[in-house]
Motif scaffolding. Structure first.
Motif, PDB file in Angstrom:
ATOM      1  N   SER A 156      27.220  38.633  49.239  1.00  0.00           N
ATOM      2  CA  SER A 156      27.702  38.089  48.105  1.00  0.00           C
ATOM      3  C   SER A 156      27.517  36.562  47.783  1.00  0.00           C
ATOM      4  CB  SER A 156      29.159  38.280  47.823  1.00  0.00           C
ATOM      5  OG  SER A 156      29.964  37.677  48.591  1.00  0.00           O
TER       6      SER A 156
ATOM      7  N   ARG B 250      26.988  36.248  43.912  1.00  0.00           N
ATOM      8  CA  ARG B 250      26.026  37.518  43.258  1.00  0.00           C
ATOM      9  C   ARG B 250      27.148  38.647  43.013  1.00  0.00           C
ATOM     10  NH1 ARG B 250      22.258  38.578  47.578  1.00  0.00           N
ATOM     11  NH2 ARG B 250      21.188  39.846  45.793  1.00  0.00           N
ATOM     12  N   LEU B 251      26.954  38.898  41.697  1.00  0.00           N
ATOM     13  CA  LEU B 251      27.808  39.951  41.181  1.00  0.00           C
ATOM     14  C   LEU B 251      27.839  41.481  41.770  1.00  0.00           C
ATOM     15  CD1 LEU B 251      30.057  40.687  38.821  1.00  0.00           C
ATOM     16  CD2 LEU B 251      28.243  41.195  37.534  1.00  0.00           C
ATOM     17  N   VAL B 252      26.673  41.837  41.656  1.00  0.00           N
ATOM     18  CA  VAL B 252      26.408  43.164  42.332  1.00  0.00           C
ATOM     19  C   VAL B 252      26.982  43.476  43.722  1.00  0.00           C
ATOM     20  CG1 VAL B 252      24.848  45.033  42.760  1.00  0.00           C
ATOM     21  CG2 VAL B 252      24.425  43.731  40.598  1.00  0.00           C
ATOM     22  N   PRO B 253      26.483  42.445  44.652  1.00  0.00           N
ATOM     23  CA  PRO B 253      27.019  42.694  45.894  1.00  0.00           C
ATOM     24  C   PRO B 253      28.550  42.539  46.041  1.00  0.00           C
ATOM     25  CG  PRO B 253      25.196  41.439  46.084  1.00  0.00           C
ATOM     26  CD  PRO B 253      25.375  41.537  44.705  1.00  0.00           C
TER      27      PRO B 253
ATOM     28  N   LEU C 224      30.870  43.145  43.632  1.00  0.00           N
ATOM     29  CA  LEU C 224      31.609  44.181  43.134  1.00  0.00           C
ATOM     30  C   LEU C 224      31.322  45.632  44.294  1.00  0.00           C
ATOM     31  CD1 LEU C 224      30.506  44.287  39.354  1.00  0.00           C
ATOM     32  CD2 LEU C 224      32.518  43.577  40.442  1.00  0.00           C
ATOM     33  N   ALA C 225      30.167  45.785  44.747  1.00  0.00           N
ATOM     34  CA  ALA C 225      30.215  46.799  45.902  1.00  0.00           C
ATOM     35  C   ALA C 225      30.845  46.593  46.876  1.00  0.00           C
ATOM     36  CB  ALA C 225      28.443  46.869  46.099  1.00  0.00           C
TER      37      ALA C 225
END
Length: 116
Positions: free
Chosen positions: A28, A33-36, A38-39
């Motif tokens: 992240s 970094r949004l996707v990492p 949120l995951a």
């Protein structure tokens, strides 16, 4: 499926989710970094969900020791392989001691929910 199997399956899933969440924490890049990010949050939530199921049949101290110990070892392996981080001799000895403690607890302790 026995409750013993379900308990250990929940603990394994909690560990896998925790390692995935921690790996994504690194990816992240300090939450930039949004996707990492949120995951990571989803995997951490899943880890605690599965951990609660393991706690139904095993004592907190045992579950947490196994969960955190195995997570430390697997995270070190992920760091070394995926992120090319190196471990010195002291780190390797410490990780070996963690593994030894988990083995002793699982092999000889009746607190784990089974008899040795």
């Amino acid at each position: 499926m026995s409750s013993y199997t379900v308990t250990y399956a929940a603990l394994v899933l909690a560990i896998v989710c925790e390692v995935a969440g921690t790996t994504l924490l690194q990816m992240s890049q300090q939450f930039t970094r949004l996707v990492p990010t949120l995951a990571m949050a989803a995997f951490y939530a899943a880890a605690f969900y599965f951990l609660t199921h393991a706690l139904k049949a095993m004592p907190l101290g045992v579950v947490y020791a196994v969960w955190s110990g195995v997570e430390v070892v697997l995270t070190a392996v992920v760091g070394a392989t995926l992120f090319e981080q190196t471990l010195d001799a002291a780190a390797l000895v410490g990780i070996g001691m963690i593994v030894g403690g988990i083995v002793v607890m699982q092999a000889f302790s009746t607190a784990t929910g089974h008899r040795p």
